[in-house]
Design a protein around this motif. Structure first.
Motif, PDB file in Angstrom:
ATOM      1  N   ARG A  44       0.827  -1.217   0.000  1.00  0.00           N
ATOM      2  CA  ARG A  44       0.000   0.000   0.000  1.00  0.00           C
ATOM      3  C   ARG A  44       0.850   1.251   0.000  1.00  0.00           C
ATOM      4  N   PHE A  45       1.991   1.203   0.715  1.00  0.00           N
ATOM      5  CA  PHE A  45       2.857   2.373   0.795  1.00  0.00           C
ATOM      6  C   PHE A  45       3.978   2.330  -0.246  1.00  0.00           C
ATOM      7  N   GLY A  46       3.780   1.521  -1.305  1.00  0.00           N
ATOM      8  CA  GLY A  46       4.666   1.609  -2.462  1.00  0.00           C
ATOM      9  C   GLY A  46       5.933   0.797  -2.394  1.00  0.00           C
ATOM     10  N   GLY A  47       6.025  -0.142  -1.445  1.00  0.00           N
ATOM     11  CA  GLY A  47       7.228  -0.945  -1.334  1.00  0.00           C
ATOM     12  C   GLY A  47       7.086  -2.315  -1.960  1.00  0.00           C
ATOM     13  N   LYS A  48       8.226  -2.974  -2.157  1.00  0.00           N
ATOM     14  CA  LYS A  48       8.270  -4.358  -2.613  1.00  0.00           C
ATOM     15  C   LYS A  48       8.575  -5.226  -1.387  1.00  0.00           C
ATOM     16  N   PRO A  49       7.589  -5.991  -0.902  1.00  0.00           N
ATOM     17  CA  PRO A  49       7.744  -6.634   0.402  1.00  0.00           C
ATOM     18  C   PRO A  49       8.471  -7.971   0.359  1.00  0.00           C
ATOM     19  N   LEU A  50       9.263  -8.202   1.402  1.00  0.00           N
ATOM     20  CA  LEU A  50       9.752  -9.529   1.764  1.00  0.00           C
ATOM     21  C   LEU A  50       9.480  -9.675   3.257  1.00  0.00           C
ATOM     22  N   VAL A  51       8.451 -10.421   3.602  1.00  0.00           N
ATOM     23  CA  VAL A  51       8.054 -10.578   4.998  1.00  0.00           C
ATOM     24  C   VAL A  51       8.493 -11.962   5.462  1.00  0.00           C
ATOM     25  N   ALA A  52       9.337 -11.999   6.464  1.00  0.00           N
ATOM     26  CA  ALA A  52       9.920 -13.242   6.968  1.00  0.00           C
ATOM     27  C   ALA A  52       9.528 -13.418   8.430  1.00  0.00           C
ATOM     28  N   PRO A  53       8.522 -14.238   8.728  1.00  0.00           N
ATOM     29  CA  PRO A  53       8.161 -14.465  10.131  1.00  0.00           C
ATOM     30  C   PRO A  53       9.376 -14.920  10.935  1.00  0.00           C
ATOM     31  N   SER A  54       9.569 -14.298  12.092  1.00  0.00           N
ATOM     32  CA  SER A  54      10.808 -14.512  12.841  1.00  0.00           C
ATOM     33  C   SER A  54      10.601 -15.064  14.240  1.00  0.00           C
ATOM     34  N   MET A  55       9.343 -15.279  14.665  1.00  0.00           N
ATOM     35  CA  MET A  55       9.130 -15.699  16.044  1.00  0.00           C
ATOM     36  C   MET A  55       7.753 -16.317  16.200  1.00  0.00           C
ATOM     37  N   ARG A  56       7.586 -17.097  17.241  1.00  0.00           N
ATOM     38  CA  ARG A  56       6.289 -17.648  17.592  1.00  0.00           C
ATOM     39  C   ARG A  56       6.192 -17.699  19.107  1.00  0.00           C
ATOM     40  N   GLU A  57       4.960 -17.568  19.580  1.00  0.00           N
ATOM     41  CA  GLU A  57       4.684 -17.609  21.012  1.00  0.00           C
ATOM     42  C   GLU A  57       4.394 -19.039  21.416  1.00  0.00           C
ATOM     43  N   VAL A  58       5.135 -19.534  22.391  1.00  0.00           N
ATOM     44  CA  VAL A  58       4.980 -20.916  22.840  1.00  0.00           C
ATOM     45  C   VAL A  58       4.528 -20.898  24.297  1.00  0.00           C
ATOM     46  N   PRO A  59       3.279 -21.270  24.589  1.00  0.00           N
ATOM     47  CA  PRO A  59       2.847 -21.337  25.990  1.00  0.00           C
ATOM     48  C   PRO A  59       3.715 -22.308  26.777  1.00  0.00           C
ATOM     49  N   LEU A  60       4.042 -21.953  27.992  1.00  0.00           N
ATOM     50  CA  LEU A  60       4.845 -22.841  28.832  1.00  0.00           C
ATOM     51  C   LEU A  60       4.049 -24.098  29.161  1.00  0.00           C
ATOM     52  N   GLU A  61       4.695 -25.262  28.994  1.00  0.00           N
ATOM     53  CA  GLU A  61       3.997 -26.514  29.283  1.00  0.00           C
ATOM     54  C   GLU A  61       3.676 -26.620  30.767  1.00  0.00           C
ATOM     55  N   ASP A  62       4.614 -26.178  31.593  1.00  0.00           N
ATOM     56  CA  ASP A  62       4.418 -26.205  33.042  1.00  0.00           C
ATOM     57  C   ASP A  62       4.021 -24.806  33.494  1.00  0.00           C
ATOM     58  N   GLN A  63       2.763 -24.638  33.837  1.00  0.00           N
ATOM     59  CA  GLN A  63       2.256 -23.319  34.222  1.00  0.00           C
ATOM     60  C   GLN A  63       2.245 -23.160  35.744  1.00  0.00           C
ATOM     61  N   HIS A  64       3.281 -23.700  36.416  1.00  0.00           N
ATOM     62  CA  HIS A  64       3.247 -23.640  37.880  1.00  0.00           C
ATOM     63  C   HIS A  64       3.367 -22.206  38.390  1.00  0.00           C
ATOM     64  N   GLU A  65       4.081 -21.330  37.636  1.00  0.00           N
ATOM     65  CA  GLU A  65       4.149 -19.925  38.067  1.00  0.00           C
ATOM     66  C   GLU A  65       2.775 -19.267  37.996  1.00  0.00           C
ATOM     67  N   ALA A  66       2.032 -19.558  36.925  1.00  0.00           N
ATOM     68  CA  ALA A  66       0.688 -18.995  36.794  1.00  0.00           C
ATOM     69  C   ALA A  66      -0.231 -19.506  37.886  1.00  0.00           C
ATOM     70  N   LEU A  67      -0.102 -20.789  38.224  1.00  0.00           N
ATOM     71  CA  LEU A  67      -0.961 -21.354  39.262  1.00  0.00           C
ATOM     72  C   LEU A  67      -0.544 -20.862  40.651  1.00  0.00           C
ATOM     73  N   ALA A  68       0.764 -20.627  40.842  1.00  0.00           N
ATOM     74  CA  ALA A  68       1.211 -20.024  42.104  1.00  0.00           C
ATOM     75  C   ALA A  68       0.659 -18.599  42.220  1.00  0.00           C
ATOM     76  N   PHE A  69       0.644 -17.882  41.103  1.00  0.00           N
ATOM     77  CA  PHE A  69       0.020 -16.557  41.070  1.00  0.00           C
ATOM     78  C   PHE A  69      -1.456 -16.656  41.442  1.00  0.00           C
ATOM     79  N   ALA A  70      -2.143 -17.659  40.899  1.00  0.00           N
ATOM     80  CA  ALA A  70      -3.569 -17.829  41.192  1.00  0.00           C
ATOM     81  C   ALA A  70      -3.805 -18.056  42.673  1.00  0.00           C
ATOM     82  N   THR A  71      -2.956 -18.872  43.275  1.00  0.00           N
ATOM     83  CA  THR A  71      -3.105 -19.151  44.716  1.00  0.00           C
ATOM     84  C   THR A  71      -3.033 -17.861  45.516  1.00  0.00           C
ATOM     85  N   ARG A  72      -2.066 -17.023  45.195  1.00  0.00           N
ATOM     86  CA  ARG A  72      -1.926 -15.760  45.924  1.00  0.00           C
ATOM     87  C   ARG A  72      -3.038 -14.781  45.580  1.00  0.00           C
TER      88      ARG A  72
END
Length: 287
Positions: free
Chosen positions: A34-62
């Motif tokens: 749209r802004f007149g460029g020739k794009p090369l878009v290279a995805p560089s990352m992904r969000e991976v939920p932690l398998e062990d959510q013990h920190e989140a559950l410790a947060f929940a307890t408090r």
């Protein structure tokens, strides 16, 4: 290395623009066009939920025990992931009531949207550019944390400066990591981008997160292309969405040629496209 593209016209004016968006890759591609460029878009990352959510559950307890005063939410994805982790043990109504009893501090619009999805609003919203320094300054003026019990939802990496700043102000700090950043499963596009940049086939690089910078350099090192990539950036405009991203570029000893007036992807594209031609002329004239 190929010859750099000629610098002509307004906006991107046909310049070759490399970006590293992942979740919003197609939107970024469309904006570059749209802004007149020739794009090369290279995805560089992904969000991976932690398998062990013990920190989140410790947060929940408090949280449910009433032993937290402040919850700092740094990202929309992290807010949703945290609520989803709590939902494995508590009902939505219980989660809303518990979060409603604490002071909710958010950094930027995305966690505001995530809270709104469960019917909650922030108590304090940190203004642009939403850096950890802005967050601490906002707390200093609106909510001194001396003696308060503060939980911090992290965003793929630990922000040591933020945690140290809270502790220095007398807060008891609880880290709540809920996901981490990883390289994309398909590294082909990112390797292609490293090669294109290193071979002089790029004019403008757009970065919208610090992790994009880290992962680009990680792959460049793995490919043995770091020296040629650094050399190529002497003839490219390196545009950063905001201060946190610029700090990452500086940490890697890379140039920061442009930051928009607001740390938003739209501002980066709109303002960056208009500034790129003149910035390129200046950089190439000084070689």
């Amino acid at each position: 290395m190929t010859e750099p593209a000629p610098v002509t016209g307004t906006d991107f004016g046909g310049l070759r623009v490399v970006a590293f968006e992942s979740r919003r890759a197609e939107e970024m591609r469309r904006l570059i066009v749209r802004f007149g460029g020739k794009p090369l878009v290279a995805p560089s990352m992904r969000e991976v939920p932690l398998e062990d959510q013990h920190e989140a559950l410790a947060f929940a307890t408090r949280l449910f025990a009433g032993s937290l005063d402040v919850v700092i939410l740094l990202t929309g994805v992290g807010t949703r992931t945290l609520i989803a982790a709590l939902a494995t043990r508590y009902s939505t109504e219980q989660i809303i009531q518990a979060l409603g009893r604490v002071t909710r501090v958010v950094r930027g619009p995305k966690p505001i949207i995530a809270l709104g999805e469960v019917g909650l609003k922030p108590t304090i919203a940190v203004a642009e550019p939403n850096t950890w320094r802005d967050l601490l300054a906002t707390l200093d003026t609106q909510l001194p944390v001396q003696g308060k019990r503060v939980a911090v939802q992290e965003y793929g990496a630990t922000n040591k400066e933020l945690l140290d700043g809270l502790r220095a102000r007398g807060a008891e700090v609880l880290r709540v990591p809920v996901y981490r950043w990883a390289l994309p499963e398909d590294l082909g596009p990112l390797r292609q981008a490293v090669s294109a940049i290193s071979d002089g086939q790029a004019d403008v690089l757009l970065f919208t997160s610090a992790t994009q910078v880290d992962h680009l350099m990680q792959i460049a090192v793995q490919m043995g292309r770091e020296p040629s990539l650094r050399e190529a950036l002497r003839q490219c405009v390196v545009a950063s969405v905001g201060p946190i991203c610029s700090e990452a570029l500086t940490r890697h000893r890379l140039p920061v040629d442009f930051e928009p007036s607001h740390p938003k992807m739209g501002s980066l594209l709109g303002e960056g496209s208009r500034a790129s031609a003149e910035l390129l002329r200046h950089k190439r004239a000084t070689l």
